[in-house]
Design a protein around this motif. Structure first.
Motif, PDB file in Angstrom:
ATOM      1  N   LYS A 129      39.700  38.511  82.934  1.00 23.14           N
ATOM      2  CA  LYS A 129      40.730  37.929  82.330  1.00 23.14           C
ATOM      3  C   LYS A 129      42.081  37.962  83.367  1.00 23.14           C
ATOM      4  CE  LYS A 129      39.217  39.692  77.768  1.00 23.14           C
ATOM      5  NZ  LYS A 129      39.707  40.791  76.702  1.00 23.14           N
ATOM      6  N   ALA A 130      42.602  36.509  83.345  1.00 28.26           N
ATOM      7  CA  ALA A 130      43.673  36.320  84.478  1.00 28.26           C
ATOM      8  C   ALA A 130      44.771  37.050  83.722  1.00 28.26           C
ATOM      9  CB  ALA A 130      43.927  35.022  84.199  1.00 28.26           C
ATOM     10  N   SER A 131      44.979  37.136  82.428  1.00 28.39           N
ATOM     11  CA  SER A 131      46.072  37.745  81.790  1.00 28.39           C
ATOM     12  C   SER A 131      46.297  39.300  82.554  1.00 28.39           C
ATOM     13  CB  SER A 131      46.141  37.741  80.315  1.00 28.39           C
ATOM     14  OG  SER A 131      44.961  38.496  79.683  1.00 28.39           O
ATOM     15  N   ARG A 132      44.992  40.061  82.570  1.00 30.54           N
ATOM     16  CA  ARG A 132      45.140  41.415  82.636  1.00 30.54           C
ATOM     17  C   ARG A 132      45.611  41.535  84.227  1.00 30.54           C
ATOM     18  NH1 ARG A 132      40.203  44.213  79.418  1.00 30.54           N
ATOM     19  NH2 ARG A 132      41.012  44.253  77.306  1.00 30.54           N
ATOM     20  N   ILE A 133      45.075  40.629  85.012  1.00 24.80           N
ATOM     21  CA  ILE A 133      45.519  40.466  86.587  1.00 24.80           C
ATOM     22  C   ILE A 133      47.123  40.313  86.641  1.00 24.80           C
ATOM     23  CG2 ILE A 133      45.347  39.343  88.761  1.00 24.80           C
ATOM     24  CD1 ILE A 133      42.415  38.666  87.969  1.00 24.80           C
ATOM     25  N   ALA A 134      47.402  39.584  85.911  1.00 26.55           N
ATOM     26  CA  ALA A 134      48.953  39.096  85.875  1.00 26.55           C
ATOM     27  C   ALA A 134      49.773  40.425  85.450  1.00 26.55           C
ATOM     28  CB  ALA A 134      49.282  38.010  84.979  1.00 26.55           C
ATOM     29  N   GLU A 135      49.132  40.979  84.298  1.00 22.28           N
ATOM     30  CA  GLU A 135      49.845  42.445  83.908  1.00 22.28           C
ATOM     31  C   GLU A 135      49.959  43.360  85.058  1.00 22.28           C
ATOM     32  OE1 GLU A 135      48.396  45.813  80.493  1.00 22.28           O
ATOM     33  OE2 GLU A 135      48.176  43.635  79.992  1.00 22.28           O
ATOM     34  N   THR A 136      48.833  43.555  85.881  1.00 23.12           N
ATOM     35  CA  THR A 136      48.735  44.578  86.962  1.00 23.12           C
ATOM     36  C   THR A 136      49.784  44.077  87.846  1.00 23.12           C
ATOM     37  OG1 THR A 136      46.599  44.858  86.687  1.00 23.12           O
ATOM     38  CG2 THR A 136      47.265  45.347  88.871  1.00 23.12           C
ATOM     39  N   HIS A 137      50.011  42.673  88.235  1.00 22.69           N
ATOM     40  CA  HIS A 137      51.005  42.423  89.077  1.00 22.69           C
ATOM     41  C   HIS A 137      52.443  42.737  88.654  1.00 22.69           C
ATOM     42  CE1 HIS A 137      48.133  39.394  91.046  1.00 22.69           C
ATOM     43  NE2 HIS A 137      47.682  40.600  91.458  1.00 22.69           N
ATOM     44  N   GLU A 138      52.746  42.556  87.294  1.00 20.34           N
ATOM     45  CA  GLU A 138      53.955  42.894  86.877  1.00 20.34           C
ATOM     46  C   GLU A 138      54.209  44.387  86.851  1.00 20.34           C
ATOM     47  OE1 GLU A 138      56.336  40.548  86.104  1.00 20.34           O
ATOM     48  OE2 GLU A 138      54.794  39.068  86.687  1.00 20.34           O
ATOM     49  N   ARG A 139      53.339  45.275  86.542  1.00 20.50           N
ATOM     50  CA  ARG A 139      53.639  46.624  86.696  1.00 20.50           C
ATOM     51  C   ARG A 139      53.881  47.020  88.088  1.00 20.50           C
ATOM     52  NH1 ARG A 139      53.850  51.147  83.529  1.00 20.50           N
ATOM     53  NH2 ARG A 139      52.229  50.674  82.027  1.00 20.50           N
ATOM     54  N   VAL A 140      53.025  46.364  89.141  1.00 21.54           N
ATOM     55  CA  VAL A 140      53.308  47.055  90.542  1.00 21.54           C
ATOM     56  C   VAL A 140      54.665  46.534  90.860  1.00 21.54           C
ATOM     57  CG1 VAL A 140      52.511  46.137  92.798  1.00 21.54           C
ATOM     58  CG2 VAL A 140      50.942  46.533  91.351  1.00 21.54           C
ATOM     59  N   LEU A 141      55.309  45.264  90.416  1.00 20.84           N
ATOM     60  CA  LEU A 141      56.464  44.943  90.761  1.00 20.84           C
ATOM     61  C   LEU A 141      57.446  45.933  90.185  1.00 20.84           C
ATOM     62  CD1 LEU A 141      55.905  40.856  90.571  1.00 20.84           C
ATOM     63  CD2 LEU A 141      56.526  42.491  92.821  1.00 20.84           C
ATOM     64  N   ARG A 142      57.157  46.202  88.847  1.00 19.76           N
ATOM     65  CA  ARG A 142      58.262  46.943  88.151  1.00 19.76           C
ATOM     66  C   ARG A 142      58.433  48.368  88.562  1.00 19.76           C
ATOM     67  NH1 ARG A 142      56.378  46.330  83.515  1.00 19.76           N
ATOM     68  NH2 ARG A 142      55.417  48.391  83.121  1.00 19.76           N
ATOM     69  N   ASP A 143      57.147  48.863  88.899  1.00 23.82           N
ATOM     70  CA  ASP A 143      57.038  50.427  88.889  1.00 23.82           C
ATOM     71  C   ASP A 143      57.023  51.028  90.401  1.00 23.82           C
ATOM     72  OD1 ASP A 143      57.693  50.832  86.295  1.00 23.82           O
ATOM     73  OD2 ASP A 143      55.500  50.595  85.702  1.00 23.82           O
ATOM     74  N   TYR A 144      56.452  50.224  91.244  1.00 25.38           N
ATOM     75  CA  TYR A 144      56.074  50.716  92.734  1.00 25.38           C
ATOM     76  C   TYR A 144      56.829  50.202  93.646  1.00 25.38           C
ATOM     77  CZ  TYR A 144      52.045  52.499  90.024  1.00 25.38           C
ATOM     78  OH  TYR A 144      51.163  53.255  89.249  1.00 25.38           O
ATOM     79  N   ASP A 145      56.737  51.029  94.725  1.00 26.51           N
ATOM     80  CA  ASP A 145      57.546  50.616  95.932  1.00 26.51           C
ATOM     81  C   ASP A 145      56.642  50.225  96.926  1.00 26.51           C
ATOM     82  OD1 ASP A 145      60.477  51.866  95.589  1.00 26.51           O
ATOM     83  OD2 ASP A 145      59.355  53.518  94.986  1.00 26.51           O
ATOM     84  N   ALA A 146      55.298  50.461  96.878  1.00 26.65           N
ATOM     85  CA  ALA A 146      54.459  49.887  97.875  1.00 26.65           C
ATOM     86  C   ALA A 146      53.029  50.290  97.370  1.00 26.65           C
ATOM     87  CB  ALA A 146      54.511  50.863  99.315  1.00 26.65           C
ATOM     88  N   VAL A 147      52.104  49.506  97.946  1.00 32.33           N
ATOM     89  CA  VAL A 147      50.618  49.906  97.696  1.00 32.33           C
ATOM     90  C   VAL A 147      49.933  50.164  98.787  1.00 32.33           C
ATOM     91  CG1 VAL A 147      48.628  48.735  96.834  1.00 32.33           C
ATOM     92  CG2 VAL A 147      50.730  48.137  95.788  1.00 32.33           C
ATOM     93  N   LEU A 148      49.286  51.299  98.939  1.00 31.55           N
ATOM     94  CA  LEU A 148      48.696  51.853 100.170  1.00 31.55           C
ATOM     95  C   LEU A 148      47.155  51.442  99.919  1.00 31.55           C
ATOM     96  CD1 LEU A 148      49.922  55.353 100.236  1.00 31.55           C
ATOM     97  CD2 LEU A 148      50.811  53.413 101.306  1.00 31.55           C
ATOM     98  N   VAL A 149      46.624  50.334 100.814  1.00 28.83           N
ATOM     99  CA  VAL A 149      45.491  49.816 100.725  1.00 28.83           C
ATOM    100  C   VAL A 149      44.552  50.957 101.788  1.00 28.83           C
ATOM    101  CG1 VAL A 149      43.639  47.990 101.254  1.00 28.83           C
ATOM    102  CG2 VAL A 149      46.066  47.717 100.015  1.00 28.83           C
ATOM    103  N   HIS A 150      43.662  51.520 101.373  1.00 26.42           N
ATOM    104  CA  HIS A 150      42.803  52.303 102.232  1.00 26.42           C
ATOM    105  C   HIS A 150      41.651  51.781 102.959  1.00 26.42           C
ATOM    106  CE1 HIS A 150      45.574  55.478 101.100  1.00 26.42           C
ATOM    107  NE2 HIS A 150      45.102  55.595  99.845  1.00 26.42           N
ATOM    108  N   GLY A 151      41.995  50.522 103.798  1.00 20.73           N
ATOM    109  CA  GLY A 151      41.071  49.883 104.452  1.00 20.73           C
ATOM    110  C   GLY A 151      41.650  49.243 105.503  1.00 20.73           C
TER     111      GLY A 151
END
Length: 646
Positions: A147-169
């Protein structure tokens, strides 16, 4: 610098998420940080946590891939009261630890079933004073919602609450966008750390013999174990060792053990797994994250049977990437049978080992370095910058009658975006000229419309499509010496025509090669192709003029490209600007060249934006503004612009 670190993880199926989080926790603790690891999944055996404080929440788990139904310790569905006990324990831990850094493992990219719990944690952290640095820790490959809406919700959450995303790869194996829909807004927050190795050190050297079969910690690998037992009867000329994870129930384990022929050892997973793997002729396994790290460390030939039940795609994608590098063969889970497995093993035994690629597997240490740097950068937002070295150099230049000029170049624009609006707003606020190096192939109509509103902003030609054509062992370049001269010349000419067609009078015919690298053989041909200027990066020890071509470089870049991808030490930026000023006072060959400030608006975080504004404001207070580009590149370019406007 000693920090308080809190890592929150809940594993629901296997223990891979917990294992990776524990490796991070140990790495933080070894650097002297007071580290607490909170686990909400089933209790699992972990390697020595050393000085890490471990907190176990009332555990939850799932059956197979049914991630919507949470089971408690009694394997019955949990109720609201059970979840409330977990949430209370988690929030109490946050209050006790008072972390400087909070890391949530997987959430918000996954664990939606625990969204209320994680949301409560993030809300409490946001309300703390001081607010901790908040990081998300994710593996190399994700499984997005349909669902595109859930992906968009994830991005909004990241932008609101997080300073960085550590991708372990490592993007050289699999970039994040291969499994998760990209969003240019969160791209500046992404930090690749390399793969997190739970065992760290190198695999021990060992004589290779026999076949090792493994399947991670969950019961999902039972079909593989059973097929391996049957296949071992066809390949009896080598010893076999089948290692079964502790998530497999004892009756199932005994069933496999009792059916094994004499040349097959069946036992529970062992802590010396990597040593066993290093001594194997062939590994047979699924393609989980930790198994992949073990395979990369040991360099053993392997057959991968990726877990694909219920349309799971993570392991299949990882297996395909390893196969593309020549490190493995794939047997799809749907094709798993004793005969097919035996055939795949025979083929694997005949295949020559491939050299291990240069992939980063120092992810735990690198994650700590990134987090530490982000904390330092964050504090730099509020810390005074010592501009005195630059001020002294500018004063000497003024006293010596040496005018110092500055210009501003920003790379990689293709369209109007929130980041571009922020960039142009900043330039407008200080009446600063700015040159946008645009990628011709990707130019969108919105860019032309946006530039029409900004009289002090113009576009430059940033290569053709910003594609790397250098060999894998060389530095990236689109217009390097790796292709025939006539081909790259034709591509540069095409780029100019496309950019002019899309941007009209807002384009200056200045060539900016991607990665600031250009073949010396191409430079003399630029004027006949229609270019009037060239800009790369770094000081020039000598000036070699080309008739009809003005070269003005950039000299200072605030981004730590090879580390955190956030701001480098502000003191080093000030020092670089001061050195560039002193070069001009000393009368070097580039004495009359403006000092170039280089930015990349699409990847700026708040710390970089802050530095940019503070620098521009500081220079403005001294009466220095960034030149408009027609001033910067001289009369020839200004005349060309006017001819376009007529």
């Amino acid at each position: 610098m000693s920090l308080r670190v809190l890592i929150a993880v809940t594993h629901l199926l296997g223990a891979g998420h917990l294992t990776r989080a524990a490796a991070l926790a140990r790495a933080f603790a070894r650097k002297g940080h007071e580290t607490t690891l909170v686990s909400g999944g089933s209790p699992a055996r972990l390697a020595d946590l050393e000085t890490v404080t471990f907190v176990q929440l009332p555990p939850v788990r799932t059956v197979r891939t049914n991630f919507k139904t949470l089971l408690g310790e009694d394997l019955e569905p949990v109720d609201a009261a059970y979840l409330e006990r977990r949430r209370t324990h988690l929030l109490d831990t946050l209050k006790t630890v008072r972390p400087d850094i909070l890391i949530t493992e997987l959430f918000p990219f996954g664990r939606r079933v625990l969204a209320d719990e994680f949301s409560a944690l993030l809300d409490a952290a946001r309300g703390s004073n001081p607010r901790p640095l908040v990081l998300c820790s994710i593996r190399d490959i994700l499984v997005p919602s349909s669902k595109a809406s859930r992906i968009a919700e994830t991005h909004e959450r990241v932008l609101r609450d997080y300073d960085a995303v550590l991708v372990h790869g490592d993007p050289a194996l699999v970039p994040l966008e291969a499994s998760w829909p990209s969003d240019e807004r969160i791209a500046p927050l992404v930090r690749y750390t390399g793969y997190v190795d739970e065992n760290e050190g190198p695999a021990p050297a060992s004589r290779r013999h026999g076949i090792v079969v493994s399947g991670g910690s969950s019961a999902a690998s039972l079909p593989l174990y059973r097929a391996a037992i049957a296949a071992s009867r066809e390949i009896a000329d080598r010893p076999w060792r089948i290692l079964i994870g502790r998530g497999v129930a004892e009756p199932d384990f005994l069933g496999v053990w009792e059916s094994a022929p004499p040349h097959v050892v069946v036992e529970r997973a062992r802590p010396d797994f990597r040593a066993l793997l290093a001594g194997a002729e062939l590994s047979v396994s699924q393609a989980g994250y930790n198994t992949t790290v073990d395979l990369l460390r040991s360099g053993v030939r392997s057959v991968l049977v990726p877990f694909e039940v219920d349309h799971e795609t993570e392991q299949r994608l990882r297996a395909e990437r390893l196969t593309a590098l020549g490190l493995a063969d794939i047997l799809p889970e749907a094709d798993l049978s004793p005969q097919n497995l035996a055939d795949a093993i025979r083929h694997g035994l005949t295949r020559a080992p491939s050299p291990s690629p240069s992939l980063s597997i120092d992810g735990a240490r690198r994650s700590v370095a990134v987090a530490e740097s982000l904390v330092r950068s964050r504090s730099a937002l509020h810390r005074a910058i010592d501009w005195s070295p630059l001020d002294r150099a500018l004063d000497r230049a003024k006293d010596g009658g040496c005018p110092i000029r500055f210009w501003w170049r920003d790379d990689d624009a293709v369209a109007e975006t929130p980041q571009l609006d922020r960039l142009l707003g900043l330039a407008r606020r200080y009446e600063a000229g700015i040159g946008l190096a645009v990628i011709p192939e990707g130019i969108e109509a919105s860019l032309s419309a946006r530039l029409a509103e900004e009289p002090n902003a113009v576009a430059l030609v940033h290569g053709w499509r910003h594609a790397n054509h250098a060999p894998s062992d060389d530095k990236k370049a689109e217009f390097g010496a790796h292709r025939p001269l006539d081909l790259v010349a034709a591509e540069a000419e095409q780029a100019l025509h496309r950019a002019r067609e899309r941007l009209g009078s807002r384009l200056l015919p200045i060539f900016v090669p991607p990665w600031n690298r250009i073949s010396p053989e191409l430079v003399p041909h630029l004027p006949r192709l229609g270019f009037r200027g060239l800009s790369t990066f770094t000081d020039r020890k000598a000036v070699h003029p080309v008739m009809g071509l003005v070269q003005i470089n950039t000299h200072v870049d605030p981004i730590d490209w090879h580390g955190t991808r956030s701001l480098i030490d502000p003191a080093s930026i000030v020092a670089s600007l001061a050195r560039a000023t002193e070069r001009r006072v000393a009368g070097h060959a580039d004495r009359d060249e403006p000092i170039g400030f280089l930015t990349h608006h699409l990847v700026h975080d708040d710390v970089i934006w802050s530095l940019c504004e503070r620098l521009i404001a500081h220079l403005a207070a001294r009466g220095i503004r960034f030149l408009c580009l027609d001033e910067c590149f001289g009369m020839e370019t200004r005349s060309h612009l006017r001819s376009n406007e007529i």
